[in-house]
Design an enzyme around this catalytic site. Structure first.
Site, PDB file in Angstrom:
ATOM      1  N   GLY A 137      36.063  29.995  13.003  1.00 53.92           N
ATOM      2  CA  GLY A 137      34.930  29.669  13.876  1.00 53.92           C
ATOM      3  C   GLY A 137      34.779  28.162  14.053  1.00 53.92           C
ATOM      4  O   GLY A 137      35.615  27.377  13.593  1.00 53.92           O
ATOM      5  N   LEU A 184      30.776  31.533   5.493  1.00 52.36           N
ATOM      6  CA  LEU A 184      30.324  31.161   6.846  1.00 52.36           C
ATOM      7  C   LEU A 184      30.410  32.316   7.845  1.00 52.36           C
ATOM      8  O   LEU A 184      29.970  32.170   8.979  1.00 52.36           O
ATOM      9  CB  LEU A 184      31.196  30.014   7.382  1.00 52.36           C
ATOM     10  CG  LEU A 184      30.786  28.574   7.074  1.00 52.36           C
ATOM     11  CD1 LEU A 184      30.792  28.307   5.583  1.00 52.36           C
ATOM     12  CD2 LEU A 184      31.729  27.601   7.762  1.00 52.36           C
ATOM     13  N   LYS A 227      24.785  43.558   8.922  1.00 53.29           N
ATOM     14  CA  LYS A 227      25.818  43.977   7.950  1.00 53.29           C
ATOM     15  C   LYS A 227      26.608  42.778   7.430  1.00 53.29           C
ATOM     16  O   LYS A 227      26.860  42.661   6.234  1.00 53.29           O
ATOM     17  CB  LYS A 227      26.797  44.942   8.615  1.00 53.29           C
ATOM     18  CG  LYS A 227      26.443  46.384   8.454  1.00 53.29           C
ATOM     19  CD  LYS A 227      27.661  47.213   8.878  1.00 53.29           C
ATOM     20  CE  LYS A 227      27.269  48.643   9.125  1.00 53.29           C
ATOM     21  NZ  LYS A 227      28.320  49.391   9.815  1.00 53.29           N
ATOM     22  N   LYS A 249      31.538  36.532  -8.610  1.00 55.72           N
ATOM     23  CA  LYS A 249      31.213  36.970  -9.982  1.00 55.72           C
ATOM     24  C   LYS A 249      32.502  37.283 -10.747  1.00 55.72           C
ATOM     25  O   LYS A 249      32.677  36.847 -11.882  1.00 55.72           O
ATOM     26  CB  LYS A 249      30.334  38.218  -9.883  1.00 55.72           C
ATOM     27  CG  LYS A 249      29.821  38.722 -11.194  1.00 55.72           C
ATOM     28  CD  LYS A 249      28.851  39.888 -10.963  1.00 55.72           C
ATOM     29  CE  LYS A 249      28.758  40.732 -12.206  1.00 55.72           C
ATOM     30  NZ  LYS A 249      28.745  42.146 -11.937  1.00 55.72           N
ATOM     31  N   TYR A 295      19.543  38.448  12.776  1.00 51.45           N
ATOM     32  CA  TYR A 295      20.123  37.203  12.244  1.00 51.45           C
ATOM     33  C   TYR A 295      19.176  36.565  11.228  1.00 51.45           C
ATOM     34  O   TYR A 295      19.566  36.289  10.094  1.00 51.45           O
ATOM     35  CB  TYR A 295      20.386  36.254  13.417  1.00 51.45           C
ATOM     36  CG  TYR A 295      21.059  34.954  13.067  1.00 51.45           C
ATOM     37  CD1 TYR A 295      22.414  34.912  12.736  1.00 51.45           C
ATOM     38  CD2 TYR A 295      20.359  33.748  13.104  1.00 51.45           C
ATOM     39  CE1 TYR A 295      23.046  33.700  12.446  1.00 51.45           C
ATOM     40  CE2 TYR A 295      20.981  32.539  12.820  1.00 51.45           C
ATOM     41  CZ  TYR A 295      22.321  32.520  12.493  1.00 51.45           C
ATOM     42  OH  TYR A 295      22.940  31.322  12.210  1.00 51.45           O
ATOM     43  N   ARG A 334      25.484  28.738  23.087  1.00 48.43           N
ATOM     44  CA  ARG A 334      24.457  27.840  22.564  1.00 48.43           C
ATOM     45  C   ARG A 334      24.272  26.664  23.520  1.00 48.43           C
ATOM     46  O   ARG A 334      25.111  26.388  24.366  1.00 48.43           O
ATOM     47  CB  ARG A 334      24.818  27.381  21.155  1.00 48.43           C
ATOM     48  CG  ARG A 334      24.478  28.462  20.143  1.00 48.43           C
ATOM     49  CD  ARG A 334      24.920  28.132  18.752  1.00 48.43           C
ATOM     50  NE  ARG A 334      26.347  28.371  18.562  1.00 48.43           N
ATOM     51  CZ  ARG A 334      26.968  28.253  17.404  1.00 48.43           C
ATOM     52  NH1 ARG A 334      26.308  27.890  16.326  1.00 48.43           N
ATOM     53  NH2 ARG A 334      28.269  28.492  17.299  1.00 48.43           N
TER      54      ARG A 334
HETATM   55  P1  NAD Z   1      31.006  30.789  14.930  1.00 42.73           P
HETATM   56  O1  NAD Z   1      30.546  32.009  15.642  1.00 42.73           O
HETATM   57  O2  NAD Z   1      31.835  29.803  15.656  1.00 42.73           O
HETATM   58  O3  NAD Z   1      31.782  31.192  13.599  1.00 42.73           O
HETATM   59  C1  NAD Z   1      31.543  32.353  12.860  1.00 42.73           C
HETATM   60  C2  NAD Z   1      32.881  32.895  12.390  1.00 42.73           C
HETATM   61  O4  NAD Z   1      32.663  34.065  11.579  1.00 42.73           O
HETATM   62  C3  NAD Z   1      33.798  33.336  13.551  1.00 42.73           C
HETATM   63  O5  NAD Z   1      35.081  32.818  13.364  1.00 42.73           O
HETATM   64  C4  NAD Z   1      33.776  34.852  13.458  1.00 42.73           C
HETATM   65  O6  NAD Z   1      34.926  35.458  13.998  1.00 42.73           O
HETATM   66  C5  NAD Z   1      33.616  35.054  11.960  1.00 42.73           C
HETATM   67  N1  NAD Z   1      33.090  36.375  11.604  1.00 42.73           N
HETATM   68  C6  NAD Z   1      32.024  37.012  12.137  1.00 42.73           C
HETATM   69  N2  NAD Z   1      31.845  38.187  11.532  1.00 42.73           N
HETATM   70  C7  NAD Z   1      32.813  38.305  10.587  1.00 42.73           C
HETATM   71  C8  NAD Z   1      33.155  39.308   9.638  1.00 42.73           C
HETATM   72  N3  NAD Z   1      32.453  40.456   9.552  1.00 42.73           N
HETATM   73  N4  NAD Z   1      34.208  39.103   8.828  1.00 42.73           N
HETATM   74  C9  NAD Z   1      34.947  37.959   8.910  1.00 42.73           C
HETATM   75  N5  NAD Z   1      34.660  36.977   9.800  1.00 42.73           N
HETATM   76  C10 NAD Z   1      33.616  37.151  10.632  1.00 42.73           C
HETATM   77  O7  NAD Z   1      29.679  30.096  14.354  1.00 42.73           O
HETATM   78  P2  NAD Z   1      29.486  28.717  13.579  1.00 42.73           P
HETATM   79  O8  NAD Z   1      28.587  27.871  14.383  1.00 42.73           O
HETATM   80  O9  NAD Z   1      30.779  28.172  13.134  1.00 42.73           O
HETATM   81  O10 NAD Z   1      28.648  29.208  12.322  1.00 42.73           O
HETATM   82  C11 NAD Z   1      29.238  29.386  11.048  1.00 42.73           C
HETATM   83  C12 NAD Z   1      28.143  29.729  10.043  1.00 42.73           C
HETATM   84  O11 NAD Z   1      27.171  28.700   9.986  1.00 42.73           O
HETATM   85  C13 NAD Z   1      27.393  31.025  10.369  1.00 42.73           C
HETATM   86  O12 NAD Z   1      27.153  31.740   9.187  1.00 42.73           O
HETATM   87  C14 NAD Z   1      26.098  30.526  10.954  1.00 42.73           C
HETATM   88  O13 NAD Z   1      25.035  31.430  10.729  1.00 42.73           O
HETATM   89  C15 NAD Z   1      25.883  29.226  10.196  1.00 42.73           C
HETATM   90  N6  NAD Z   1      25.029  28.297  10.960  1.00 42.73           N
HETATM   91  C16 NAD Z   1      25.529  27.631  12.040  1.00 42.73           C
HETATM   92  C17 NAD Z   1      24.690  26.794  12.760  1.00 42.73           C
HETATM   93  C18 NAD Z   1      25.176  25.992  13.948  1.00 42.73           C
HETATM   94  O14 NAD Z   1      24.366  25.317  14.580  1.00 42.73           O
HETATM   95  N7  NAD Z   1      26.433  25.989  14.287  1.00 42.73           N
HETATM   96  C19 NAD Z   1      23.354  26.648  12.389  1.00 42.73           C
HETATM   97  C20 NAD Z   1      22.886  27.377  11.302  1.00 42.73           C
HETATM   98  C21 NAD Z   1      23.739  28.187  10.580  1.00 42.73           C
HETATM   99  N1  UDP Z   2      18.783  27.132  25.801  1.00 40.81           N
HETATM  100  C1  UDP Z   2      18.653  26.774  27.143  1.00 40.81           C
HETATM  101  N2  UDP Z   2      19.704  27.022  27.971  1.00 40.81           N
HETATM  102  C2  UDP Z   2      20.876  27.554  27.558  1.00 40.81           C
HETATM  103  C3  UDP Z   2      21.008  27.912  26.183  1.00 40.81           C
HETATM  104  C4  UDP Z   2      19.938  27.693  25.342  1.00 40.81           C
HETATM  105  O1  UDP Z   2      17.628  26.259  27.569  1.00 40.81           O
HETATM  106  O2  UDP Z   2      21.788  27.732  28.385  1.00 40.81           O
HETATM  107  C5  UDP Z   2      17.647  26.865  24.906  1.00 40.81           C
HETATM  108  C6  UDP Z   2      17.216  28.050  24.051  1.00 40.81           C
HETATM  109  O3  UDP Z   2      16.295  28.857  24.737  1.00 40.81           O
HETATM  110  C7  UDP Z   2      16.609  27.343  22.863  1.00 40.81           C
HETATM  111  C8  UDP Z   2      17.440  26.069  22.712  1.00 40.81           C
HETATM  112  O4  UDP Z   2      18.076  25.881  23.985  1.00 40.81           O
HETATM  113  O5  UDP Z   2      15.274  26.983  23.118  1.00 40.81           O
HETATM  114  C9  UDP Z   2      18.518  26.163  21.642  1.00 40.81           C
HETATM  115  O6  UDP Z   2      19.234  27.352  21.861  1.00 40.81           O
HETATM  116  P1  UDP Z   2      20.545  27.742  21.057  1.00 40.81           P
HETATM  117  O7  UDP Z   2      20.957  29.088  21.546  1.00 40.81           O
HETATM  118  O8  UDP Z   2      21.522  26.630  21.155  1.00 40.81           O
HETATM  119  O9  UDP Z   2      20.108  27.792  19.531  1.00 40.81           O
HETATM  120  P2  UDP Z   2      18.802  28.288  18.738  1.00 40.81           P
HETATM  121  O10 UDP Z   2      18.275  27.058  18.141  1.00 40.81           O
HETATM  122  O11 UDP Z   2      17.815  28.899  19.681  1.00 40.81           O
HETATM  123  O12 UDP Z   2      19.360  29.272  17.789  1.00 40.81           O
END
Ligand code: NAD
Ligand code: UDP
Length: 311
Positions: free
Chosen positions: A11, A72, A90, A104, A144, A185
């Site tokens: 990801g 992640l 899940k 663990k 989520y 996003r």
């Molecule tokens: P992303 O969607 O790019 O990456 C998530 C990855 O997890 C993907 O590669 C996806 O294929 C993999 N995945 C999903 N379900 C799976 C499963 N069941 N088994 C194995 N792999 C699986 O998102 P990201 O932005 O890289 O986020 C990574 C982590 O960070 C997530 O847990 C997310 O909740 C957390 N996070 C991200 C942000 C952000 O702003 N990017 C903010 C808060 C938390």
């Molecule tokens: N948002 C927006 N236009 C878009 C995508 C998102 O205005 O095309 C807004 C969304 O409604 C939220 C903020 O941007 O208020 C951040 O959204 P994002 O999905 O990036 O992350 P969130 O913080 O909501 O998980």
């Protein structure tokens, strides 16, 4: 040098973390089911003898030997995590149980990628780790938000019950290269729309705020947290406290892409969209000596350059 498992390693964040840890000399086991991950994010790492890719869904048990686990795996963009909400819960809950079980058995340190979403639509501003949040348990974002909250509960129960070495980081909105073009996003949406000359879609009136952190700052914070002593469990906020309205974000991106033919349009605000979000990072400053270094415009320029190449 450690043997490190990164779930969700293909990801956005996982691939950047894999690269950084590989460069530090560690062995990386990247586990991903490619739900939102992309092979192109890790293709350059595949030639490295210390990098191994395992296609696996972490809602099922995994038996490997590791020293550290960064958990992640979970879709992070609202459109993706709401597409199959049962699977989102899940992966957060069963996935956490499986990875905690692995930690663990192997006595590995384990870090959970939690989220600012655990604060929901917050009454406290900025949000500190002691705030318990305001989350709707039955709305479209709940799979989520509640999934991640339950994962935190599991982490702390495994700590209390089995004395695991846990680390919980609460990540605030992060952006940068390796995000998917259709991730959904806000930062990637606005940049891709601006580069393609499509309408920039602001949801609501654009007065809601977010605080955007560049990926490299986050990665540094996560690695610092993983390398702390056992008594520091978190939860700890990792985010950039510079707060912007979504409207200002759209205007900034248009300013940085002056040849864009796009104009701003307003769409319906999604249900339960948080009105404001900004991390209190005092704890990360004190305990990790960490704070973000990259300003929004600098990070946006790097991200725009990345998407220019992709489109
Ligand atoms: P992303 O969607 O790019 O990456 C998530 C990855 O997890 C993907 O590669 C996806 O294929 C993999 N995945 C999903 N379900 C799976 C499963 N069941 N088994 C194995 N792999 C699986 O998102 P990201 O932005 O890289 O986020 C990574 C982590 O960070 C997530 O847990 C997310 O909740 C957390 N996070 C991200 C942000 C952000 O702003 N990017 C903010 C808060 C938390
Ligand atoms: N948002 C927006 N236009 C878009 C995508 C998102 O205005 O095309 C807004 C969304 O409604 C939220 C903020 O941007 O208020 C951040 O959204 P994002 O999905 O990036 O992350 P969130 O913080 O909501 O998980």
């Amino acid at each position: 040098m450690a043997k490190i498992l990164i779930t969700g390693g293909a990801g956005f964040i996982g691939s950047r973390l894999s690269k950084k840890l590989l460069n530090e000399g560690h062995e990386i086991l990247c586990v991903d089911n490619f739900y939102t991950g992309q092979k192109k994010n890790i293709i350059e790492l595949m030639d490295d003898k210390k990098f191994e890719l395992i296609r696996h869904d972490i809602t099922f048990p995994l038996y490997i030997e590791v020293d550290q686990i960064y958990n992640l795996a979970c879709p992070a963009s609202p459109i993706h995590y709401q597409f199959d909400p049962v699977q989102t819960t899940k992966v957060s809950v069963h996935g956490a149980i499986n990875m905690l079980g692995l930690a663990k058995r192997t006595k590995a340190k384990i870090l959970q990628a939690s989220t600012s979403e655990v604060y929901g639509d917050p009454e406290q501003h900025p949000q500190s780790e002691s705030y318990w949040g305001r989350v709707n348990p039955i709305g479209p974002r709940s799979c989520y938000d509640e999934g991640k909250r339950c994962a935190e509960t599991l982490f702390f129960d495994y700590r209390r019950q089995h004395n695991l070495d846990i680390k919980v980081v609460r990540i605030f909105n992060t952006y940068g290269p390796n995000m998917c073009k259709d991730d959904g996003r806000v930062v990637s949406n606005f940049i891709v729309q601006a580069l393609r000359g499509e309408d920039i879609t602001i949801y609501g009136d654009g007065s809601q705020t977010r605080s955007f952190q560049y990926i490299d700052d986050l990665i540094n914070g996560m690695i610092k947290m993983m390398n702390t002593k056992k008594d520091l469990t978190g939860p700890i906020n990792l985010g950039n406290p510079d707060e912007f309205t979504i409207k200002v974000l759209a205007e900034t991106i248009l300013k940085l892409i002056p040849d864009s033919k796009s104009s701003i349009v307003y769409k319906k605000l999604p249900i339960d969209d948080p009105q404001k979000r900004k991390p209190d990072i005092s704890l990360a400053k004190e305990k990790l000596g960490w704070q973000p270094k990259i300003k929004l415009e600098d990070g946006l320029i790097r991200t725009i350059n990345y998407f220019r190449e992709q489109i």
